[in-house]
Design a protein around this motif. Sequence first.
Motif, short mmCIF file in Angstrom:
data_model
loop_
_atom_site.label_atom_id
_atom_site.label_comp_id
_atom_site.label_asym_id
_atom_site.label_seq_id
_atom_site.Cartn_x
_atom_site.Cartn_y
_atom_site.Cartn_z
N ALA A 123 57.46 41.13 45.67
CA ALA A 123 56.18 41.82 45.77
C ALA A 123 55.46 41.47 47.07
CB ALA A 123 55.30 41.45 44.57
N LEU A 124 55.50 40.22 47.46
CA LEU A 124 54.85 39.83 48.71
C LEU A 124 55.53 40.46 49.92
CD1 LEU A 124 54.05 36.07 48.05
CD2 LEU A 124 52.46 38.00 48.04
N ALA A 125 56.86 40.61 49.85
CA ALA A 125 57.56 41.29 50.94
C ALA A 125 57.12 42.75 51.03
CB ALA A 125 59.07 41.20 50.73
N ALA A 126 56.98 43.40 49.87
CA ALA A 126 56.51 44.78 49.86
C ALA A 126 55.09 44.87 50.39
CB ALA A 126 56.58 45.35 48.44
N THR A 127 54.24 43.92 49.99
CA THR A 127 52.86 43.90 50.46
C THR A 127 52.79 43.75 51.97
OG1 THR A 127 52.08 43.01 48.36
CG2 THR A 127 50.65 42.70 50.26
N ARG A 128 53.58 42.84 52.49
CA ARG A 128 53.59 42.63 53.95
C ARG A 128 53.99 43.92 54.68
NH1 ARG A 128 53.75 38.17 57.01
NH2 ARG A 128 54.21 36.83 55.23
N LEU A 129 55.04 44.57 54.19
CA LEU A 129 55.50 45.80 54.85
C LEU A 129 54.46 46.91 54.72
CD1 LEU A 129 57.58 47.41 56.37
CD2 LEU A 129 58.71 47.91 54.21
N ASN A 130 53.84 47.04 53.53
CA ASN A 130 52.85 48.10 53.34
C ASN A 130 51.61 47.88 54.21
OD1 ASN A 130 54.31 49.73 51.56
ND2 ASN A 130 53.77 48.43 49.82
N ALA A 131 51.26 46.62 54.43
CA ALA A 131 50.16 46.33 55.36
C ALA A 131 50.53 46.79 56.77
CB ALA A 131 49.83 44.85 55.34
N LEU A 132 51.77 46.50 57.20
CA LEU A 132 52.22 46.92 58.52
C LEU A 132 52.27 48.45 58.62
CD1 LEU A 132 55.09 44.35 59.12
CD2 LEU A 132 52.89 44.43 60.30
N LEU A 133 52.77 49.11 57.58
CA LEU A 133 52.88 50.56 57.60
C LEU A 133 51.52 51.22 57.75
CD1 LEU A 133 55.49 51.24 54.76
CD2 LEU A 133 55.80 51.63 57.20
N ASN A 134 50.48 50.56 57.26
CA ASN A 134 49.13 51.14 57.29
C ASN A 134 48.21 50.49 58.32
OD1 ASN A 134 49.02 53.14 54.86
ND2 ASN A 134 50.11 51.36 54.07
N GLY A 135 48.78 49.65 59.18
CA GLY A 135 48.01 49.06 60.26
C GLY A 135 46.93 48.09 59.83
N GLN A 136 47.18 47.35 58.74
CA GLN A 136 46.18 46.42 58.22
C GLN A 136 46.72 44.99 58.24
OE1 GLN A 136 43.14 47.48 57.64
NE2 GLN A 136 43.78 49.62 58.01
N THR A 137 45.81 44.04 58.20
CA THR A 137 46.16 42.63 58.20
C THR A 137 45.70 41.99 56.89
OG1 THR A 137 45.95 42.49 60.60
CG2 THR A 137 45.88 40.42 59.38
N LEU A 138 46.60 41.28 56.23
CA LEU A 138 46.31 40.60 54.98
C LEU A 138 46.74 39.14 55.08
CD1 LEU A 138 47.89 43.15 52.46
CD2 LEU A 138 45.52 43.12 53.24
N ARG A 139 46.09 38.28 54.28
CA ARG A 139 46.59 36.92 54.06
C ARG A 139 47.42 36.96 52.78
NH1 ARG A 139 41.05 36.28 54.99
NH2 ARG A 139 40.51 35.27 56.96
N LEU A 140 48.65 36.51 52.86
CA LEU A 140 49.53 36.52 51.69
C LEU A 140 49.71 35.10 51.17
CD1 LEU A 140 52.32 38.97 52.91
CD2 LEU A 140 50.19 39.49 51.72
N ARG A 141 49.63 34.96 49.85
CA ARG A 141 49.83 33.66 49.22
C ARG A 141 50.77 33.81 48.04
NH1 ARG A 141 48.04 32.62 53.32
NH2 ARG A 141 46.23 31.35 53.91
N HIS A 142 51.80 32.96 48.01
CA HIS A 142 52.73 32.96 46.89
C HIS A 142 52.26 31.95 45.86
CE1 HIS A 142 56.40 31.49 44.76
NE2 HIS A 142 56.57 32.79 44.63
N GLY A 143 52.16 32.39 44.60
CA GLY A 143 51.76 31.46 43.56
C GLY A 143 51.34 32.16 42.30
N ASP A 144 50.93 31.34 41.33
CA ASP A 144 50.58 31.79 39.99
C ASP A 144 49.07 32.00 39.90
OD1 ASP A 144 50.56 32.35 37.31
OD2 ASP A 144 50.93 30.29 36.67
N LEU A 145 48.66 33.26 40.06
CA LEU A 145 47.25 33.64 39.98
C LEU A 145 46.38 32.76 40.88
CD1 LEU A 145 47.03 34.39 36.13
CD2 LEU A 145 47.34 36.02 38.00
N ALA A 146 45.26 32.25 40.36
CA ALA A 146 44.28 31.55 41.20
C ALA A 146 44.78 30.20 41.69
CB ALA A 146 42.97 31.37 40.44
#
Length: 225
Positions: free
Chosen positions: A75-98
């Motif tokens: 899911a995080l890999a998809a999120t990273r790619l979708n951010a790139l596809l749409n020209g946006q920057t996100l902070r990604l964190r791997h883990g269990d909820l909060a």
Amino acid sequence: MTTEALTAVPGLRCWVPRGVYAPQTDSRLLRRAMRRERITAETDVLDLGTGSGLLAVEAARLGGRVTAVDISWRALAATRLNALLNGQTLRLRHGDLATAVPGRRFDLVITNPPYVPAPGTTPPRGAARAWDAGRRGRLLIDRICDTAPTVLRPTGTLLIVHSHLCGTDTTLTRLEKAGLRAEVVDRALLPFGRVLRSRLAWLREEGLTAGGTTEELVVIRAEHA
């Protein structure tokens, strides 16, 4: 292995690999509620269980500083790619909820957690992790309700979407016990999808449906009381 959809959120491109939740009606409901919040360049947004990351990307497009969390590396890999596809920057964190953002607080927390009631007691595996959530559908919802106050700033807002099958009033009560003021701000009726249709007899045996084949999706908005 992959699909690319342009219709889940108009104007955004989305790549969804197998095993990652594809945006659906619940995603659109949550997006609509999110767009009513005042997101600016000063808004810190947390997307818990980001999935494809489409809502995180949308929040970033609205100007927010977005942190996207998921326990699935895919899911995080998809999120990273979708951010790139749409020209946006996100902070990604791997883990269990909060637990993935210890000590941090946010102005807006959005979440579309797994909420489908499922027979059996073993944790979901494979693609089912994106929707199955225990016998009452509350495996993650209860945890989110209990921990929400710890990740919200004093003026922060939580937006959570789920089905009535896992108990709308239960969520409202649980959030209130956690010290938040909560209300339903969006609703949508839709026919059971493939997964729920396959479990119809079990859902009736469990008393989770009175015999109908429609579910109501709700978006609940909560803030500190």
